[in-house]
Design a protein around this motif. Structure first.
Motif, PDB file in Angstrom:
ATOM      1  N   LEU A 161     120.537 -40.798 -89.390  1.00 41.80           N
ATOM      2  CA  LEU A 161     121.861 -40.810 -88.765  1.00 41.80           C
ATOM      3  C   LEU A 161     121.770 -40.272 -87.334  1.00 41.80           C
ATOM      4  O   LEU A 161     122.486 -40.740 -86.441  1.00 41.80           O
ATOM      5  CB  LEU A 161     122.819 -39.961 -89.609  1.00 41.80           C
ATOM      6  CG  LEU A 161     124.309 -40.220 -89.376  1.00 41.80           C
ATOM      7  CD1 LEU A 161     124.642 -41.679 -89.618  1.00 41.80           C
ATOM      8  CD2 LEU A 161     125.144 -39.333 -90.294  1.00 41.80           C
ATOM      9  N   SER A 162     120.859 -39.301 -87.121  1.00 41.58           N
ATOM     10  CA  SER A 162     120.661 -38.778 -85.766  1.00 41.58           C
ATOM     11  C   SER A 162     120.269 -39.901 -84.822  1.00 41.58           C
ATOM     12  O   SER A 162     120.734 -39.975 -83.681  1.00 41.58           O
ATOM     13  CB  SER A 162     119.535 -37.744 -85.748  1.00 41.58           C
ATOM     14  OG  SER A 162     119.875 -36.654 -86.530  1.00 41.58           O
ATOM     15  N   LEU A 163     119.391 -40.783 -85.343  1.00 44.18           N
ATOM     16  CA  LEU A 163     118.902 -41.872 -84.495  1.00 44.18           C
ATOM     17  C   LEU A 163     120.021 -42.857 -84.181  1.00 44.18           C
ATOM     18  O   LEU A 163     120.201 -43.278 -83.031  1.00 44.18           O
ATOM     19  CB  LEU A 163     117.738 -42.587 -85.188  1.00 44.18           C
ATOM     20  CG  LEU A 163     116.452 -41.754 -85.218  1.00 44.18           C
ATOM     21  CD1 LEU A 163     115.492 -42.258 -86.259  1.00 44.18           C
ATOM     22  CD2 LEU A 163     115.805 -41.780 -83.829  1.00 44.18           C
ATOM     23  N   THR A 218     118.400 -37.353 -90.562  1.00 42.21           N
ATOM     24  CA  THR A 218     117.506 -37.805 -89.500  1.00 42.21           C
ATOM     25  C   THR A 218     117.810 -39.252 -89.087  1.00 42.21           C
ATOM     26  O   THR A 218     117.998 -39.519 -87.896  1.00 42.21           O
ATOM     27  CB  THR A 218     116.044 -37.607 -89.930  1.00 42.21           C
ATOM     28  OG1 THR A 218     115.869 -36.223 -90.217  1.00 42.21           O
ATOM     29  CG2 THR A 218     115.090 -38.011 -88.836  1.00 42.21           C
ATOM     30  N   GLU A 276     125.046 -43.340 -78.566  1.00 44.52           N
ATOM     31  CA  GLU A 276     125.537 -42.655 -77.368  1.00 44.52           C
ATOM     32  C   GLU A 276     124.757 -43.069 -76.128  1.00 44.52           C
ATOM     33  O   GLU A 276     125.328 -43.275 -75.057  1.00 44.52           O
ATOM     34  CB  GLU A 276     125.446 -41.144 -77.549  1.00 44.52           C
ATOM     35  CG  GLU A 276     126.240 -40.403 -76.504  1.00 44.52           C
ATOM     36  CD  GLU A 276     125.958 -38.914 -76.529  1.00 44.52           C
ATOM     37  OE1 GLU A 276     126.839 -38.172 -76.967  1.00 44.52           O
ATOM     38  OE2 GLU A 276     124.848 -38.514 -76.124  1.00 44.52           O
ATOM     39  N   ILE A 277     123.429 -43.211 -76.286  1.00 43.51           N
ATOM     40  CA  ILE A 277     122.602 -43.593 -75.138  1.00 43.51           C
ATOM     41  C   ILE A 277     123.053 -44.954 -74.612  1.00 43.51           C
ATOM     42  O   ILE A 277     123.249 -45.152 -73.412  1.00 43.51           O
ATOM     43  CB  ILE A 277     121.116 -43.618 -75.539  1.00 43.51           C
ATOM     44  CG1 ILE A 277     120.636 -42.179 -75.765  1.00 43.51           C
ATOM     45  CG2 ILE A 277     120.273 -44.300 -74.470  1.00 43.51           C
ATOM     46  CD1 ILE A 277     119.284 -42.100 -76.431  1.00 43.51           C
ATOM     47  N   GLN A 292     126.331 -45.067 -72.758  1.00 45.05           N
ATOM     48  CA  GLN A 292     126.347 -44.544 -71.387  1.00 45.05           C
ATOM     49  C   GLN A 292     125.385 -45.269 -70.455  1.00 45.05           C
ATOM     50  O   GLN A 292     125.240 -44.872 -69.301  1.00 45.05           O
ATOM     51  CB  GLN A 292     125.994 -43.061 -71.426  1.00 45.05           C
ATOM     52  CG  GLN A 292     127.154 -42.267 -71.969  1.00 45.05           C
ATOM     53  CD  GLN A 292     126.773 -40.853 -72.286  1.00 45.05           C
ATOM     54  OE1 GLN A 292     125.595 -40.497 -72.227  1.00 45.05           O
ATOM     55  NE2 GLN A 292     127.768 -40.066 -72.639  1.00 45.05           N
ATOM     56  N   ARG A 293     124.734 -46.314 -70.984  1.00 44.44           N
ATOM     57  CA  ARG A 293     123.755 -47.010 -70.123  1.00 44.44           C
ATOM     58  C   ARG A 293     124.511 -47.886 -69.121  1.00 44.44           C
ATOM     59  O   ARG A 293     125.210 -48.819 -69.507  1.00 44.44           O
ATOM     60  CB  ARG A 293     122.826 -47.844 -70.994  1.00 44.44           C
ATOM     61  CG  ARG A 293     121.787 -48.606 -70.202  1.00 44.44           C
ATOM     62  CD  ARG A 293     120.655 -49.034 -71.083  1.00 44.44           C
ATOM     63  NE  ARG A 293     119.841 -47.873 -71.496  1.00 44.44           N
ATOM     64  CZ  ARG A 293     118.813 -47.957 -72.335  1.00 44.44           C
ATOM     65  NH1 ARG A 293     118.500 -49.124 -72.878  1.00 44.44           N
ATOM     66  NH2 ARG A 293     118.119 -46.895 -72.637  1.00 44.44           N
ATOM     67  N   LEU A 302     129.550 -40.471 -86.432  1.00 47.26           N
ATOM     68  CA  LEU A 302     130.110 -39.117 -86.482  1.00 47.26           C
ATOM     69  C   LEU A 302     130.969 -38.949 -87.730  1.00 47.26           C
ATOM     70  O   LEU A 302     130.973 -37.902 -88.372  1.00 47.26           O
ATOM     71  CB  LEU A 302     130.963 -38.852 -85.237  1.00 47.26           C
ATOM     72  CG  LEU A 302     130.234 -38.286 -84.027  1.00 47.26           C
ATOM     73  CD1 LEU A 302     131.151 -38.263 -82.815  1.00 47.26           C
ATOM     74  CD2 LEU A 302     129.735 -36.879 -84.327  1.00 47.26           C
ATOM     75  N   LYS A 343     128.834 -38.535 -90.684  1.00 47.20           N
ATOM     76  CA  LYS A 343     128.342 -37.148 -90.693  1.00 47.20           C
ATOM     77  C   LYS A 343     129.371 -36.227 -91.352  1.00 47.20           C
ATOM     78  O   LYS A 343     129.057 -35.438 -92.241  1.00 47.20           O
ATOM     79  CB  LYS A 343     128.072 -36.699 -89.259  1.00 47.20           C
ATOM     80  CG  LYS A 343     127.708 -35.249 -89.131  1.00 47.20           C
ATOM     81  CD  LYS A 343     127.750 -34.806 -87.691  1.00 47.20           C
ATOM     82  CE  LYS A 343     127.801 -33.290 -87.650  1.00 47.20           C
ATOM     83  NZ  LYS A 343     127.542 -32.731 -86.362  1.00 47.20           N
ATOM     84  N   MET A 362     123.248 -42.319 -84.248  1.00 51.16           N
ATOM     85  CA  MET A 362     124.237 -41.669 -83.408  1.00 51.16           C
ATOM     86  C   MET A 362     123.719 -41.514 -81.986  1.00 51.16           C
ATOM     87  O   MET A 362     124.410 -41.806 -81.003  1.00 51.16           O
ATOM     88  CB  MET A 362     124.510 -40.285 -83.999  1.00 51.16           C
ATOM     89  CG  MET A 362     125.871 -39.781 -83.827  1.00 51.16           C
ATOM     90  SD  MET A 362     126.119 -38.582 -85.138  1.00 51.16           S
ATOM     91  CE  MET A 362     126.221 -37.145 -84.218  1.00 51.16           C
ATOM     92  N   GLY A 363     122.462 -41.067 -81.892  1.00 55.72           N
ATOM     93  CA  GLY A 363     121.863 -40.815 -80.586  1.00 55.72           C
ATOM     94  C   GLY A 363     121.757 -42.086 -79.768  1.00 55.72           C
ATOM     95  O   GLY A 363     122.199 -42.133 -78.608  1.00 55.72           O
ATOM     96  N   TYR A 364     121.206 -43.139 -80.364  1.00 54.79           N
ATOM     97  CA  TYR A 364     121.066 -44.387 -79.605  1.00 54.79           C
ATOM     98  C   TYR A 364     122.428 -44.993 -79.306  1.00 54.79           C
ATOM     99  O   TYR A 364     122.614 -45.624 -78.265  1.00 54.79           O
ATOM    100  CB  TYR A 364     120.147 -45.362 -80.344  1.00 54.79           C
ATOM    101  CG  TYR A 364     118.685 -45.005 -80.144  1.00 54.79           C
ATOM    102  CD1 TYR A 364     118.149 -44.932 -78.860  1.00 54.79           C
ATOM    103  CD2 TYR A 364     117.857 -44.701 -81.224  1.00 54.79           C
ATOM    104  CE1 TYR A 364     116.827 -44.570 -78.659  1.00 54.79           C
ATOM    105  CE2 TYR A 364     116.538 -44.340 -81.039  1.00 54.79           C
ATOM    106  CZ  TYR A 364     116.025 -44.278 -79.750  1.00 54.79           C
ATOM    107  OH  TYR A 364     114.731 -43.916 -79.544  1.00 54.79           O
ATOM    108  N   LYS A 378     128.625 -44.914 -82.392  1.00 55.37           N
ATOM    109  CA  LYS A 378     128.534 -43.448 -82.300  1.00 55.37           C
ATOM    110  C   LYS A 378     129.689 -42.790 -83.071  1.00 55.37           C
ATOM    111  O   LYS A 378     129.475 -41.897 -83.893  1.00 55.37           O
ATOM    112  CB  LYS A 378     128.586 -43.025 -80.831  1.00 55.37           C
ATOM    113  CG  LYS A 378     128.415 -41.533 -80.650  1.00 55.37           C
ATOM    114  CD  LYS A 378     128.729 -41.089 -79.243  1.00 55.37           C
ATOM    115  CE  LYS A 378     130.227 -40.872 -79.099  1.00 55.37           C
ATOM    116  NZ  LYS A 378     130.589 -40.375 -77.755  1.00 55.37           N
TER     117      LYS A 378
END
Lengths: 237, 459
Positions: free
Chosen positions: B252-254, B250, B260-261, B264-265, B284, B287, B256-258, B280
């Motif tokens: 790591l999801s955050l 969980t 990526e966000i 791309q911002r 990965l 992971k 990785m997710g942020y 990111k």
């Protein structure tokens, strides 16, 4: 219904994760996204209003997402994507076996989540969606709904429709769904002829040749449906 | 068990040899003693010597009482007499009164052969007269053997048969007793074999082998306890790793997710976006690492059950290669893959965990890409190979070679694959470790050379 208008509910016991997913969906243009931290809350929210999609975790303190899903499925038919930290094959199979539309494991890339959510929404609410872009192979259009290849403008015999046989249709559908990727002989034969596909390689070759006659300008030196020696075939982008 | 039979046979042979040696030694001893007593200083011979001496002294006519008595004393005789042709005693030396009478031919024939009134006597012919020397009662034992030659050969035959029979009986005893011990030893040897195969054993704790049985039972108990402890520890370790890798997902999801966000911002500057991209990418990798760690620990301690199904190796290889080629197109660098599958392997199936085997093939192909950023030519060859085992069994292997023209495997990793030597902690070998574990779990073999890895999977 347009994808973006779908009402999406995120159920996960981690607040930050919920917020991130909400954030990602809103950023991508989704308009109605909510989240809650437990199955209990989710039950209430589901009772209150109409939802089009649920992103569901599996592990909750004191409750199991699979269990909640079973209960939900019995009452309503809402597409569900499991988003879980459980990455064992058994869990994946349990989730999909219960009838979930997809199963993703954490950690994940938000982009992938978006793609999967959209794919499911498209699949589920296809009827009300606007016309898809026609699939094009060079100067030809493929209409899978009608099962024909249509000659487009600029070619002799414009607008002429060439019907596809059942096997050709199945093969072409596979190629279009995995465009640009090499599909192995085994994968193609197994999808078309089932698990006992050994010995169908030659038949497959015959079908590929027939398919080429319908989609290639010059079937003897194909531009689109390419043979990858010893491996399989690829439909170029 | 073969060695035990050898021991048993050796025992039988050595006991038989000992018995023969003993027997011959006895015969030699008997012969030696007999020869020594009978021929050189035997009583019959000695008595003859005295009788001859006495006869010659008496015949010479010039003798004295003392001289005769001296000779008699020397011979250990008690008396002597001379009978004339009619049987009358005409010379007597120390002759007991009851013997001093006339002897007829029958009596003479009897005592010449046996005893004279219980006195053992020696007779000597003295020119028609008979010299009789009497010894004390009980001092000699006389026995005359008379037999027909027919009976004698029968007697010898019986003796030989008896000897053979007793030898055979002894042999049966030797083999029988040996077999009893062989059987007892067999249970012990079987128990030791079982112990070496991690099986629990229980032997009788009484009887000849009781003590051995007792200590083997104890060894078995100790081993079982150790196995249990080890297994519990392994299980604890595996479930701990599994729990950690679950809990890390969980957060790591955050990350990785942020990552990526932010990558791309559009409002962020180029540099920050690039850095977010690195966050990111690296998460990965984390992971992948924790997934590998989880899998490797499960494989190491046999906690990953093999989900065996009918798997077509050639199809699996094509799948892995097609995946790698599809991905390589995105990588940019050139990784041409040459795949050769021998015709005899086409359509061959094995009972195996297809997902795990695919994972192994993927890891091998990915390694070529990961460690050769400038591109390299990859060659995958598969063929069936027959091997005649020492025990005559015929093994058929699928021989899969993954070679590439890239930088080559470091020596340390070659060592790890071929000899199991753990490399320094700095070397990252998780991917190959998993490959090795997967192949070994399928009863296969793995070997490395500088330009790649060769796998053998039993068909």
């Amino acid at each position: 219904m347009e994808c973006q208008k779908a009402r999406i509910l995120i159920v996960d016991d981690n607040l930050e994760l919920c917020q991130m997913i909400e954030n990602v969906l809103l950023q991508d243009g989704f308009l109605r996204v909510s989240c809650c931290l437990s199955c209990e809350e989710a039950r209430e929210l589901l009772g209150e209003s109409q939802w089009d999609f649920i992103i569901l975790d599996v592990n909750f303190p004191g409750e199991n997402g699979f269990h909640f899903f079973k209960e939900l499925k019995a009452k309503k038919d809402i597409p569900v994507l499991f988003l879980s930290a459980r990455d064992r094959d058994e869990d994946r199979l349990t989730g999909l076996g219960l009838g979930a539309d997809d199963y993703m494991t954490k950690p994940f890339l938000p982009k992938e989540l978006l793609l999967r959510v959209k794919a499911i929404l498209r699949r589920t609410y296809r009827g009300s969606e606007k016309e898809e872009e026609p699939l094009k192979i060079g100067g030809r259009e493929v209409d899978l709904e009608a099962g024909v290849v249509r000659l487009a403008g600029g070619l002799p015999g414009k607008g002429r429709e060439i019907p596809l046989t059942n096997k050709e249709y199945q093969l072409l559908k596979l190629f279009l769904e995995n465009r640009g990727k090499i599909l192995t002989l085994d994968f193609l034969a197994e999808t078309v002829w089932g698990s006992n596909y050994y010995g169908y390689e030659n038949t497959l070759m015959v079908h590929i040749r027939k398919l080429r006659e319908k989609i290639e300008e010059n079937p003897s030196s194909p531009q689109w449906l390419i043979t990858v020696k010893g491996l399989g075939y690829r439909l170029n982008r | 068990m073969k060695s035990l039979i050898k021991i048993y046979l050796k025992y039988v042979v050595s006991v038989v040899v000992i018995a023969f040696v003993f027997f011959f030694f006895q015969i030699l001893l008997t012969l030696y003693v007999g020869v020594k007593l009978n021929l050189n200083e035997g009583p019959a011979e000695g008595r003859k010597v005295y009788a001859r001496e006495l006869a010659s002294v008496l015949e010479s006519g010039a003798w004295t009482e003392e001289q005769i008595e001296g000779i008699l004393a020397e011979a250990g005789a008690e008396f002597a007499m001379v009978l004339d042709q009619r049987g009358e005693v005409f010379l007597r030396f120390g002759l007991p009164r009851e013997l001093d009478h006339r002897y007829d031919a029958g009596t003479i024939a009897s005592f010449a052969r046996w005893y004279l009134e219980d006195y053992p006597v020696t007779c000597w012919d003295m020119n028609g007269n008979l010299l009789v020397i009497g010894y004390p009662k009980g001092s000699y034992w006389k026995y005359g053997v008379v037999m027909t030659t027919d009976n004698l050969s029968k007697y010898m035959m019986m003796l030989a048969i008896g000897l053979l029979a007793s030898a055979a009986f002894t042999l049966v005893l030797i083999i029988g007793f040996g077999f009893r011990y062989y059987r007892k030893m067999k249970t012990v040897v079987r128990a030791i074999n079982d112990l070496s195969r991690e099986k629990a054993v229980w032997l009788q704790e009484t009887g000849t082998m009781g003590e051995i049985g007792k200590s083997l039972n104890q060894t078995s108990r100790i081993l079982a306890r150790q196995r249990e402890t080890l297994q519990r520890r392994d299980e604890a370790r595996t479930s701990w790793i599994s729990a950690v890798s679950h809990d890390i997902r969980t957060p790591l999801s955050l990350i990785m997710g942020y990552g990526e966000i932010l990558e791309q911002r559009p409002s962020l500057d180029e540099d920050s976006r690039k850095k977010a991209g690195i966050i990111k990418e690296q998460s990965l990798q984390i992971k992948e690492l924790i997934e590998d760690l989880n899998l490797t620990s499960k494989l190491e301690y046999n906690m990953q059950p093999l989900r065996k199904e009918t798997v077509c190796l050639s199809a699996l290889l094509r799948k892995a290669v097609a995946e790698a080629m599809n991905r390589a197109e995105e990588e940019g660098a050139a990784y041409p893959i040459q795949l050769e599958i021998a015709q005899e392997l086409e359509g061959k199936t094995v009972q195996a965990d297809g997902q795990l085997l695919l994972r192994a093939f993927r890891n091998l192909l990915n390694n070529a890409v990961k460690h050769n950023p400038d591109g390299c030519a990859v060659s995958v060859r598969a063929a069936a190979e027959k091997e005649k085992r020492e025990n005559g069994e015929q093994m058929v292997w699928a021989d899969l070679e993954f070679y590439n023209s890239g930088n080559g495997l470091p020596g340390e990793i070659e060592e790890f694959i071929n000899r199991g030597a753990e490399p320094d902690s700095g070397t990252h070998i998780m991917g190959l470790r998993i490959v090795k574990q997967i192949i070994l779990a399928h009863g296969g073999e793995i070997s490395a050379r500088t330009d790649g890895i060769e796998l053998k999977i039993p068909l």
